[in-house]
Design an enzyme around this catalytic site. Structure first.
Site, short mmCIF file in Angstrom:
data_model
loop_
_atom_site.label_atom_id
_atom_site.label_comp_id
_atom_site.label_asym_id
_atom_site.label_seq_id
_atom_site.Cartn_x
_atom_site.Cartn_y
_atom_site.Cartn_z
N LYS A 22 -4.60 -3.86 -10.31
CA LYS A 22 -3.39 -3.78 -9.50
C LYS A 22 -3.03 -5.13 -8.89
O LYS A 22 -1.84 -5.45 -8.72
CB LYS A 22 -3.55 -2.73 -8.40
CG LYS A 22 -3.59 -1.29 -8.93
CD LYS A 22 -2.34 -0.93 -9.71
CE LYS A 22 -2.25 0.56 -10.01
NZ LYS A 22 -1.05 0.91 -10.81
N TYR A 63 -9.93 -1.01 -10.62
CA TYR A 63 -8.57 -0.61 -10.23
C TYR A 63 -7.91 -1.68 -9.35
O TYR A 63 -6.76 -2.07 -9.58
CB TYR A 63 -8.65 0.72 -9.49
CG TYR A 63 -7.35 1.28 -9.02
CD1 TYR A 63 -6.44 1.87 -9.90
CD2 TYR A 63 -7.01 1.26 -7.66
CE1 TYR A 63 -5.24 2.41 -9.45
CE2 TYR A 63 -5.83 1.80 -7.20
CZ TYR A 63 -4.94 2.37 -8.10
OH TYR A 63 -3.76 2.90 -7.65
N LEU A 104 3.38 11.03 -9.26
CA LEU A 104 4.35 9.98 -8.97
C LEU A 104 5.23 9.66 -10.17
O LEU A 104 6.44 9.49 -10.04
CB LEU A 104 3.63 8.72 -8.50
CG LEU A 104 3.15 8.72 -7.04
CD1 LEU A 104 2.14 7.61 -6.82
CD2 LEU A 104 4.32 8.56 -6.09
N THR A 132 -1.31 12.63 -3.60
CA THR A 132 -1.56 12.82 -5.02
C THR A 132 -3.00 13.30 -5.20
O THR A 132 -3.75 13.45 -4.24
CB THR A 132 -1.38 11.49 -5.79
OG1 THR A 132 -2.37 10.56 -5.33
CG2 THR A 132 0.01 10.91 -5.58
N ASN A 168 3.86 3.18 -14.90
CA ASN A 168 3.12 4.01 -13.95
C ASN A 168 1.76 4.49 -14.47
O ASN A 168 0.91 4.89 -13.68
CB ASN A 168 3.97 5.22 -13.57
CG ASN A 168 3.24 6.17 -12.65
OD1 ASN A 168 3.05 5.91 -11.48
ND2 ASN A 168 2.81 7.31 -13.20
N ASP A 222 3.11 10.81 -21.58
CA ASP A 222 1.82 11.29 -21.11
C ASP A 222 0.89 11.36 -22.31
O ASP A 222 1.34 11.37 -23.47
CB ASP A 222 1.94 12.66 -20.44
CG ASP A 222 0.75 12.97 -19.53
OD1 ASP A 222 0.84 12.67 -18.33
OD2 ASP A 222 -0.26 13.49 -20.03
#
Length: 306
Positions: free
Chosen positions: A162, A158, A20, A192, A92, A39
């Site tokens: 979020k 997670y 993504l 993904t 992201n 990255d």
């Protein structure tokens, strides 16, 4: 020719070496933005930046793990050093350490929260400082998840991170409004490495990789598609066309775009003089508790096989 023109603007997209994040970076560059690709893997980051430049865009790679203030400052500084400014931040970067509550370690929890939640905070703070100094507004695009909106089995860390990111978007949209900086959270759903582990989706993702299109019941019914399907939302939110859009959680995937509601009271009851445990127990089943809210991401609605 697209009316969305980001020429002259600079963006940082964290965790954009693949998936993504790479799709977001490509979409921004395709509409004229100069992009800092990020990255933790140098080869992956350099390959991502090269793929953008080979497609006619402008990009550089910055290799760093997000989470710390130092990493955030490096990313912002790279954009300013290379492009003279920073106008767009897309947060992201993320990792997974899925386990049920009683098996989740401190390290499992801390690693995910550091990357997702603290990484979003530190990068957004550094970006906001720079954008306010520039005095020309900007866009913070935070990446959320359906898990943060509804919870998800085995994803305490997670889902909590979020959910916090959605709350950050709402809070920062108020704090940065006078600086003309919009803040929104996007809630993407795409094929993904994570979603291909869902058994119901796996065969369709495999077929897609073999050149077959995803069926309409996934693209429309489930709002499930490719990373590129989700990417269109990013240049839109970064553009003047979305200057009035802020403090929102926007879902996108496949052929579907949707606005998530903010948490709100759905039912209330009242007792003169206040409530007691006994009066709550008596009233709950027929008043506030008559229609409990659901939890978890709904299971995919797949067609019946005859």
């Amino acid at each position: 020719m697209s009316s969305i023109d980001l020429t002259g603007r600079a963006a940082v997209v964290t965790g954009s070496g693949r998936g993504l994040g790479l799709a977001y970076a490509h979409a921004l560059a395709a509409h004229g933005a100069s992009v800092v690709v990020n990255d933790v893997d140098a080869a992956v980051a350099e390959a991502a930046a090269k793929s953008i430049t080979e497609a006619g865009g402008t990009a550089v790679a910055e290799v760093v793990a997000v989470g710390t203030t130092q990493a955030a400052d490096r990313l912002v500084a790279r954009a300013v050093d290379e492009f003279g400014r920073l106008d767009v931040l897309v947060t992201n970067a993320g990792i997974l350490r899925d386990k049920v509550l009683w098996k989740m370690t401190d390290d499992d929890f801390d690693a995910v929260v550091t990357t997702h939640l603290k990484g979003t905070f530190t990068c957004a703070r550094a970006a906001a400082v720079r954008m306010r100094e520039q005095g020309e507004g900007g866009s913070l695009i935070l990446v959320g998840s359906p898990a943060g909106q509804r919870g998800n089995f085995g994803q305490t860390n997670y889902a909590a991170a979020k959910a916090g990111i959605a709350a950050m978007a709402r809070t920062w949209s108020m704090e940065l409004a006078r600086a003309n900086i919009t803040v929104n959270a996007i809630v993407p759903v795409a094929a993904t490495a994570m979603t291909e582990t869902i058994p119901a989706f796996a065969p369709y993702i495999e077929a897609m990789r073999n050149g077959e299109p995803l069926p309409d019941f996934l693209r429309k019914g489930e709002g499930f598609g490719t990373p590129e399907d989700c990417a269109a939302l990013v240049p839109f939110l970064a553009s003047e066309a979305a200057r009035g859009v802020t403090g929102q959680c926007v879902g996108i995937g496949g052929d579907k775009v949707a606005l998530w509601s903010h948490p709100q009271e759905v039912r209330a009851a009242y007792a003169d003089g206040g409530w007691t445990p006994d009066s709550l127990a008596a009233a709950w089943p027929t008043s506030v508790g008559a229609e409990p809210q659901t939890v978890g991401i709904p299971a995919p609605r797949l067609p019946e096989v005859s």
